[in-house]
Design an enzyme around this catalytic site. Structure first.
Site, short mmCIF file in Angstrom:
data_model
loop_
_atom_site.label_atom_id
_atom_site.label_comp_id
_atom_site.label_asym_id
_atom_site.label_seq_id
_atom_site.Cartn_x
_atom_site.Cartn_y
_atom_site.Cartn_z
N GLU A 47 0.84 -1.45 0.02
CA GLU A 47 0.22 0.59 -0.48
C GLU A 47 0.83 1.62 0.13
OE1 GLU A 47 -2.36 -3.30 1.68
OE2 GLU A 47 0.19 -2.21 2.01
N TYR A 118 11.39 -12.99 6.24
CA TYR A 118 9.94 -11.39 6.37
C TYR A 118 10.42 -11.21 8.45
CZ TYR A 118 7.63 -11.01 2.63
OH TYR A 118 6.55 -10.29 1.49
N ASP A 274 1.36 -3.79 -7.86
CA ASP A 274 1.49 -2.42 -6.79
C ASP A 274 1.34 -1.00 -7.82
OD1 ASP A 274 1.42 -3.93 -4.81
OD2 ASP A 274 3.63 -3.13 -4.45
#
Length: 364
Positions: A47, A118, A274
């Site tokens: 985002e 991650y 994105d």
């Protein structure tokens, strides 16, 4: 066809993007993570990638999230803000939750050698919930952009996403990128959750590979049949292009538009989806026709594909408009490589006709 999206005249914000961003470490050379001696710090997050690309393209954008009260949180807020994104609604976690980070190899995602490590479990962003996020901030733009990644971060994040997917009075146009990340889901609820959120959105982006994996759907029309609710559905097919279904407000019939992808000399594939969403949203906010929206999506994706990071500075608007306006033959002749978004390349494209501009950009 729906009326063009226009920013709320009472708000300076066109798009609000909600989601986790992480500090990203890019390797100094190709190879296994175990063998990489050093990393370069940058930023990454679906985002916030969209927010940065839209802001760099000239749109007033707000990014909303939670970060840790740590140096990595400072870096994220400063780096994203440097693109021109409004970060005033980002909250710091006061309970010791850290900012998420991740490391990745320089190898293409499609190869077995690709690695991503991650460190985001229990992150500050995973504490996003209906109680910790301000509805006035979330609804402060004309478009609210979300992705399926947030739904997978925690039960609190899932509750927030479900609430935002409800069609309530005053909700902005809801843009949703399915963005399926199987490794993030703690159970097998992902397919049902993501389908339900997508059905609550107004504009949906989904990859054909995602739809096949999630819902056993294998064509754009099959995906549309499963997702009839969004006014606009964009099905991305990677190198094979993208198809948009746009429902007419009056008769409910779809207009279907397909645009082939560009030939690109890929440096790194991360962030292309994105960027495509940002390009499509940018063209939507400008009221451009569907074909141009898809072309701007492909152009923004090409900018990221030809750069090493998850985010990059997009081509100047005049440059992108020139390329998006090429005829089909010239569009098909384009081949974009590293550096094509530069100011010099833009001047070259502006100075030549559509046929030679394709050749000039391909050579840049």
């Amino acid at each position: 066809m729906p009326a063009p999206v226009a920013a709320d005249p009472t708000s300076p914000t066109e798009v609000v993007c909600l989601g986790e961003s992480m500090v990203t470490f890019l390797p100094s050379r190709p190879g296994r993570l175990a063998d990489v001696p050093a990393f370069t710090r940058t930023i990454g997050g679906a985002e916030s990638n969209v927010a940065c690309a839209l802001a760099a393209a000239g749109h007033p954008v707000k990014w909303i999230s939670r970060v840790g009260a740590d140096g990595f949180g400072d870096h994220l807020v400063e780096a994203i803000g440097a693109y021109g994104v409004d970060t005033s609604a980002v909250r710091r976690d006061a309970d010791g939750r850290p900012t998420g980070i991740y490391f990745r190899t320089a190898t293409d995602r499609s190869t077995t050698a690709h690695e991503v490590a991650y460190y985001r479990a229990g992150s500050a962003a995973s504490a996003m919930s209906p109680d910790t996020m301000d509805r006035a901030d979330l609804f402060s733009g004309h478009v609210l952009h979300l992705s399926g990644i947030t739904a997978a971060l925690s039960d609190d994040c899932l509750a927030l996403m479900r609430e935002l997917a409800e069609r309530v009075p005053g909700r902005p146009l809801l843009s949703f990128d399915v963005n399926h990340r199987p490794a993030l889901w703690r159970d097998d609820s992902g397919p049902d959750v993501l389908l339900a959120i997508a059905r609550g959105a107004d504009l949906v982006f989904v990859g054909d590979d995602e739809a096949a994996q999630l819902w056993d759907l294998h064509s754009p029309r099959a995906i549309r049949a499963a997702l009839p609710e969004p006014a606009v559905l964009v099905v991305k097919a990677g190198a094979d292009g993208a198809t948009a279904f746009v429902r007419d407000e009056e008769d409910g019939a779809d207009t279907v538009t397909s645009v082939p992808a560009l030939a690109v000399d890929v440096v790194a594939p991360v962030g292309a989806g994105d960027a495509f969403a940002a390009g499509f949203l940018s063209a939507t906010l400008r009221g451009l026709p569907t074909g141009a929206r898809l072309r701007h999506g492909h152009l923004m994706a090409a900018a990221v594909l030809t750069d090493a990071g998850d985010v990059c500075v997009p081509p100047a608007r005049a440059h992108a408009d020139r390329l998006a306006a090429l005829d089909d033959a010239a569009w098909g002749a384009l081949r974009l490589g590293p550096g094509w978004t530069s100011e010099a390349a833009g001047r070259t494209a502006e100075a030549t006709d559509s046929t030679t501009s394709a050749e000039a950009v391909a050579a840049s």
